[in-house]
Design an enzyme around this catalytic site. Sequence first.
Site, short mmCIF file in Angstrom:
data_model
loop_
_atom_site.label_atom_id
_atom_site.label_comp_id
_atom_site.label_asym_id
_atom_site.label_seq_id
_atom_site.Cartn_x
_atom_site.Cartn_y
_atom_site.Cartn_z
NE ARG A 97 -3.81 -2.24 0.01
CZ ARG A 97 -3.59 -3.37 -0.66
NH1 ARG A 97 -2.53 -3.47 -1.47
NH2 ARG A 97 -4.44 -4.37 -0.58
CB CYS A 135 -9.74 -1.57 4.03
SG CYS A 135 -10.61 -3.07 3.55
CD GLU A 158 -5.57 -0.18 2.81
OE1 GLU A 158 -5.47 -1.19 3.53
OE2 GLU A 158 -6.04 -0.21 1.66
C1 LIG Z 1 -15.54 0.96 -1.78
C2 LIG Z 1 -14.04 0.99 -1.81
C3 LIG Z 1 -13.34 -0.15 -2.10
C4 LIG Z 1 -11.94 -0.14 -2.13
N1 LIG Z 1 -11.27 -1.30 -2.39
C5 LIG Z 1 -9.91 -1.29 -2.42
C6 LIG Z 1 -9.19 -2.50 -2.68
O1 LIG Z 1 -9.75 -3.56 -2.91
N2 LIG Z 1 -7.84 -2.43 -2.68
C7 LIG Z 1 -7.16 -1.27 -2.45
O2 LIG Z 1 -5.91 -1.27 -2.48
N3 LIG Z 1 -7.82 -0.12 -2.20
C8 LIG Z 1 -9.17 -0.10 -2.19
N4 LIG Z 1 -9.83 1.07 -1.93
C9 LIG Z 1 -9.06 2.30 -1.67
C10 LIG Z 1 -8.76 3.15 -2.93
O3 LIG Z 1 -9.74 2.93 -3.94
C11 LIG Z 1 -7.37 2.85 -3.49
O4 LIG Z 1 -6.35 3.14 -2.56
C12 LIG Z 1 -7.10 3.69 -4.76
O5 LIG Z 1 -5.93 3.27 -5.36
C13 LIG Z 1 -6.99 5.19 -4.48
O6 LIG Z 1 -7.02 5.86 -5.72
P1 LIG Z 1 -7.57 7.34 -5.86
O7 LIG Z 1 -7.41 7.74 -7.27
O8 LIG Z 1 -8.95 7.44 -5.31
O9 LIG Z 1 -6.53 8.14 -4.95
P2 LIG Z 1 -6.84 9.23 -3.83
O10 LIG Z 1 -7.65 8.62 -2.73
O11 LIG Z 1 -7.36 10.47 -4.43
O12 LIG Z 1 -5.36 9.51 -3.31
C14 LIG Z 1 -4.66 8.52 -2.60
C15 LIG Z 1 -3.18 8.91 -2.54
O13 LIG Z 1 -2.65 8.87 -3.86
C16 LIG Z 1 -2.05 10.11 -4.17
N5 LIG Z 1 -2.19 10.33 -5.62
C17 LIG Z 1 -3.32 10.38 -6.35
N6 LIG Z 1 -3.03 10.58 -7.65
C18 LIG Z 1 -1.69 10.65 -7.72
C19 LIG Z 1 -0.76 10.86 -8.79
N7 LIG Z 1 -1.15 11.05 -10.05
N8 LIG Z 1 0.57 10.88 -8.49
C20 LIG Z 1 1.01 10.71 -7.22
N9 LIG Z 1 0.19 10.52 -6.18
C21 LIG Z 1 -1.14 10.49 -6.43
C22 LIG Z 1 -2.79 11.13 -3.32
O14 LIG Z 1 -2.01 12.31 -3.12
C23 LIG Z 1 -2.96 10.35 -2.06
O15 LIG Z 1 -1.77 10.39 -1.32
C24 LIG Z 1 -11.24 1.07 -1.90
C25 LIG Z 1 -11.95 2.25 -1.66
C26 LIG Z 1 -13.34 2.22 -1.62
C27 LIG Z 1 -14.09 3.49 -1.36
#
Ligand SMILES: Cc1cc2nc3c(=O)[nH]c(=O)nc-3n(C[C@H](O)[C@H](O)[C@H](O)COP(=O)(O)OP(=O)(O)OC[C@H]3O[C@@H](n4cnc5c(N)ncnc54)[C@H](O)[C@@H]3O)c2cc1C
Length: 303
Positions: free
Chosen positions: A179, A227, A297
Amino acid sequence: MKGQTHPEALRAQLSEASRVAENEPLAKRTTLGVAGPAEIFIEPSSETDLAQALRYCTANRLPVFVLGRGSNLLIRDGGIRGVVVSLQHEFFSGIEVRGDELCCGAGARLRHVANAARNAGLAGLEFLEGIPGCVGGALRMNAGAMGAMTFEVVEHVRFMDRDGQVEEQPAAEMAAEYRSCPVLRENIALSAVLCGQPDEPDAVRARMEAFRKRRTSSQPYYRSAGCMFKNPAEKPAGQLVDECGLKGHSVGGASVSELHGNFIINDGHATATDVITLIELVRERVREKKGINLQTEVQIVGE
Ligand SMILES: Cc1cc2nc3c(=O)[nH]c(=O)nc-3n(C[C@H](O)[C@H](O)[C@H](O)COP(=O)(O)OP(=O)(O)OC[C@H]3O[C@@H](n4cnc5c(N)ncnc54)[C@H](O)[C@@H]3O)c2cc1C
């Protein structure tokens, strides 16, 4: 020009297609649906504009935060000071299939990447189907599901540093861990090349459908950030929360899901303070009863 505010100066330096806003509400830009505003919000329409904005922020010592689809974030009620950059402009959202490879912009949605791989008859990316983030967020978080992790299917990542310089690195050299991808703490992912293995589209579709069913039966439908806690070595965090009798426990509009102990859900009226208070309560109870220190997380950011 002298006397200009930061948003005015940024508007003047970026092309018209790029968006610059002040006090932009962020709650709707997160899956949990709680957050204060961004002091300055920028949606660049090209890498040139992103580089220009980053150089301006560095020169003026403005903090920069990159927002993906906000699915792993808990933004405090006071919002984010400085500049929030979003790569949701279509310029950053492309997905191009070349043989076994998919070249994906950082703003591309993971679901669309999984669908593109399926349509091209490529296996191995099915696990991305139900993760509600974009490629940039998945790289930063090394998102994983169903026994697979993002960096296992990534070949190269292009990223930009805070001075607007672009670099490309093989994924194997980026030292991604559970992660987290430390290289992307400071650098902004622009795009990545993902790789699949040839397979029948119907077989890929069937696996995606099985994953989707597993998710819908085990995860709550309400607004959440997925999570909340990392799984400690001893036991899954959800099980620990359940064993401590915390399912259904609530603070204001935030509660621990009855369906999955590791999800904190928003009934539509929660504030970030409600969620943070509930997180602390859960951590305290698990520490007391199980002697385990749960780590979040979900990233907690802002004022
Ligand atoms: C219903 C649900 C189910 C989920 N299931 C999972 C799962 O099965 N597995 C899992 O790992 N996660 C899961 N997640 C968590 C989440 O979806 C993941 O961590 C996802 O990768 C986050 O992506 P995001 O674009 O929403 O990033 P954000 O939440 O917007 O940002 C997360 C981090 O990434 C950074 N970031 C975003 N874009 C960039 C970029 N271009 N360059 C550098 N840094 C960047 C942000 O600054 C921040 O630090 C779940 C979330 C929800 C709501």
